[in-house]
Design a protein around this motif. Structure first.
Motif, PDB file in Angstrom:
ATOM      1  N   VAL A  10       0.605  -0.988  -0.068  1.00 52.73           N
ATOM      2  CA  VAL A  10       0.086  -0.340   0.000  1.00 52.73           C
ATOM      3  C   VAL A  10       0.813   1.022  -0.032  1.00 52.73           C
ATOM      4  O   VAL A  10       1.861   1.562   0.415  1.00 52.73           O
ATOM      5  CB  VAL A  10      -0.598   0.137   1.027  1.00 52.73           C
ATOM      6  CG1 VAL A  10      -1.896   1.061   1.157  1.00 52.73           C
ATOM      7  CG2 VAL A  10      -1.856  -1.650   1.414  1.00 52.73           C
ATOM      8  N   THR A  11       1.049   2.016  -0.965  1.00 52.71           N
ATOM      9  CA  THR A  11       1.815   3.498  -1.287  1.00 52.71           C
ATOM     10  C   THR A  11       1.226   4.587  -0.135  1.00 52.71           C
ATOM     11  O   THR A  11      -0.473   4.560  -0.521  1.00 52.71           O
ATOM     12  CB  THR A  11       1.938   3.451  -2.275  1.00 52.71           C
ATOM     13  OG1 THR A  11       1.008   3.922  -3.338  1.00 52.71           O
ATOM     14  CG2 THR A  11       2.757   2.414  -3.187  1.00 52.71           C
ATOM     15  N   GLY A  12       1.722   5.095   0.315  1.00 54.86           N
ATOM     16  CA  GLY A  12       1.329   6.246   0.368  1.00 54.86           C
ATOM     17  C   GLY A  12      -0.104   5.232   2.214  1.00 54.86           C
ATOM     18  O   GLY A  12      -1.632   5.883   2.086  1.00 54.86           O
ATOM     19  N   GLY A  13       0.436   4.807   2.511  1.00 52.98           N
ATOM     20  CA  GLY A  13      -0.580   3.553   3.632  1.00 52.98           C
ATOM     21  C   GLY A  13       0.323   4.451   4.831  1.00 52.98           C
ATOM     22  O   GLY A  13      -0.720   3.748   5.705  1.00 52.98           O
ATOM     23  N   GLY A  18      -4.721   5.444   2.412  1.00 52.23           N
ATOM     24  CA  GLY A  18      -4.108   4.566   2.686  1.00 52.23           C
ATOM     25  C   GLY A  18      -4.021   3.411   3.835  1.00 52.23           C
ATOM     26  O   GLY A  18      -4.141   2.305   3.600  1.00 52.23           O
ATOM     27  N   THR A  21      -6.975   0.901   4.553  1.00 51.35           N
ATOM     28  CA  THR A  21      -6.851   0.428   3.523  1.00 51.35           C
ATOM     29  C   THR A  21      -5.473  -0.754   4.241  1.00 51.35           C
ATOM     30  O   THR A  21      -6.120  -1.375   4.117  1.00 51.35           O
ATOM     31  CB  THR A  21      -6.542   0.611   2.110  1.00 51.35           C
ATOM     32  OG1 THR A  21      -7.297   1.613   1.512  1.00 51.35           O
ATOM     33  CG2 THR A  21      -6.043  -0.708   1.053  1.00 51.35           C
ATOM     34  N   VAL A  34       3.289  -1.291   4.539  1.00 54.11           N
ATOM     35  CA  VAL A  34       2.600   0.294   4.219  1.00 54.11           C
ATOM     36  C   VAL A  34       4.179   0.792   4.036  1.00 54.11           C
ATOM     37  O   VAL A  34       5.276   1.167   4.068  1.00 54.11           O
ATOM     38  CB  VAL A  34       2.899   0.532   5.640  1.00 54.11           C
ATOM     39  CG1 VAL A  34       2.377   1.728   5.337  1.00 54.11           C
ATOM     40  CG2 VAL A  34       1.729  -0.318   6.279  1.00 54.11           C
ATOM     41  N   ASP A  36       5.662   4.148   2.801  1.00 56.10           N
ATOM     42  CA  ASP A  36       4.909   5.843   2.972  1.00 56.10           C
ATOM     43  C   ASP A  36       6.602   6.914   3.243  1.00 56.10           C
ATOM     44  O   ASP A  36       7.148   6.418   3.449  1.00 56.10           O
ATOM     45  CB  ASP A  36       4.198   5.930   3.889  1.00 56.10           C
ATOM     46  CG  ASP A  36       3.350   7.713   3.452  1.00 56.10           C
ATOM     47  OD1 ASP A  36       2.708   7.110   3.932  1.00 56.10           O
ATOM     48  OD2 ASP A  36       4.366   8.012   3.858  1.00 56.10           O
ATOM     49  N   ASN A  83      -1.981   0.858  -4.938  1.00 53.28           N
ATOM     50  CA  ASN A  83      -1.555   3.110  -5.487  1.00 53.28           C
ATOM     51  C   ASN A  83      -2.545   4.245  -3.899  1.00 53.28           C
ATOM     52  O   ASN A  83      -3.623   4.440  -5.433  1.00 53.28           O
ATOM     53  CB  ASN A  83      -1.598   3.582  -6.617  1.00 53.28           C
ATOM     54  CG  ASN A  83      -0.260   2.369  -7.122  1.00 53.28           C
ATOM     55  OD1 ASN A  83       0.707   2.239  -7.213  1.00 53.28           O
ATOM     56  ND2 ASN A  83      -0.847   1.321  -8.178  1.00 53.28           N
ATOM     57  N   CYS A  84      -2.074   4.307  -3.342  1.00 57.03           N
ATOM     58  CA  CYS A  84      -2.546   5.576  -3.449  1.00 57.03           C
ATOM     59  C   CYS A  84      -2.354   7.043  -2.282  1.00 57.03           C
ATOM     60  O   CYS A  84      -2.492   7.884  -1.972  1.00 57.03           O
ATOM     61  CB  CYS A  84      -2.831   5.140  -0.776  1.00 57.03           C
ATOM     62  SG  CYS A  84      -4.729   3.347  -0.975  1.00 57.03           S
ATOM     63  N   THR A 144      -6.059   5.215  -7.191  1.00 56.71           N
ATOM     64  CA  THR A 144      -7.008   5.917  -6.357  1.00 56.71           C
ATOM     65  C   THR A 144      -6.934   6.790  -7.618  1.00 56.71           C
ATOM     66  O   THR A 144      -5.859   8.075  -7.096  1.00 56.71           O
ATOM     67  CB  THR A 144      -6.493   6.394  -5.019  1.00 56.71           C
ATOM     68  OG1 THR A 144      -6.202   4.810  -3.986  1.00 56.71           O
ATOM     69  CG2 THR A 144      -7.580   7.029  -4.566  1.00 56.71           C
TER      70      THR A 144
END
Length: 253
Positions: A10-13, A18, A21, A34, A36, A83-84, A144
């Motif tokens: 999860v990017t931007g997690g 993110g 999620t 995670v 970030d 992709n967040c 996203t």
């Protein structure tokens, strides 16, 4: 795919959509990395959900490559990428001080569009080498996007271009990856109760909520996260962008 013991990225997690999620995927039994740029926040969340925190700047290829290798070493090769990572300040194409600086436009595209594409190409290349699951699937990728991809407001030129690019990529990518059993989906949130909006006054928040037909409230990050889980589990969802917006259509301003 069933999410139990499935490695996911999860990017931007570390915050907002993110973070919600990452929590929901962990609850479903996934092994969550995670990713970030805010490592302290990522570590705090990872500790709470039993996941892995990895420093990652999606605008830098070397950072992405190192992050994916770190996550793979800990959890195994990812079968789901969400992709967040994204964001960006509004700016008019021509404002009071003249034309928008090109660097400002490029920066928002780098973060929202190019960063997501970069993470996707790297993760997908690895997914293609994996053995298929019971239903023939090897992996899935989620973008996203935003309601701004459809009804961009004044000041959203760069953001709309980036999110529109992701929306257009979704079907193309689903078609290109289909022979490998990799799905591509996108979620286009409307007005969500993210950390940015939590700093707004109650009057502003109430005005935004009132503009949403039903339910007349801000979207909750957990609702976005639930859609990610549904996408992962339902193999027939492919090549589509799901609007998650309470039927709002954004006004020009």
């Amino acid at each position: 795919m069933q999410l139990v013991d499935i490695p996911v990225l999860v990017t931007g997690g570390a915050s907002g959509l993110g973070a919600a999620t990452a929590r929901r995927l962990a609850q479903a039994g996934a092994r969550v990395a995670v990713l970030d740029i805010q490592l302290d926040a990522a570590q705090s969340l990872a500790q709470a959900i039993g996941g892995l925190a990895v420093h990652c700047d999606v605008t830098r290829t070397e950072s992405l490559e190192a992050a994916l290798l770190h996550a793979e070493a800990a959890h195994g090769p990812a079968r789901l990428l969400v992709n967040c990572a994204g964001g960006g300040a509004p700016a008019r194409i021509v404002g009071k001080d003249g034309p928008m600086p090109m660097e400002a436009f490029r920066r928002i595209l780098e973060l929202n569009l190019i960063g997501a594409f970069n993470a996707t190409r790297l993760a997908a290349a690895k997914m293609m080498t994996l053995d298929p699951l019971a239903d023939g699937e090897r992996g899935a990728i989620v973008f996203t996007t935003s309601a701004a991809a459809y009804e961009a407001q004044v000041g959203q030129a760069a953001y709309a271009a980036a999110k529109g690019g992701l929306t257009s990529l979704t079907l193309q990518m689903a078609r290109e990856f289909a022979p490998f059993g990799i799905r591509a989906m996108a979620i286009a949130p409307g007005i969500f109760d993210t950390p940015l909006l939590q700093t707004a006054s109650e009057a502003v928040r109430a005005s935004l909520a009132a503009a949403i037909p039903f339910p007349s409230r801000l979207g909750q990050p957990d609702e976005f996260a639930e859609q990610v889980v549904n996408i992962a589990r339902c193999a027939y969802l492919n090549g589509e962008t799901i609007r998650l917006d309470g039927a709002i259509r954004l006004a020009p301003r």
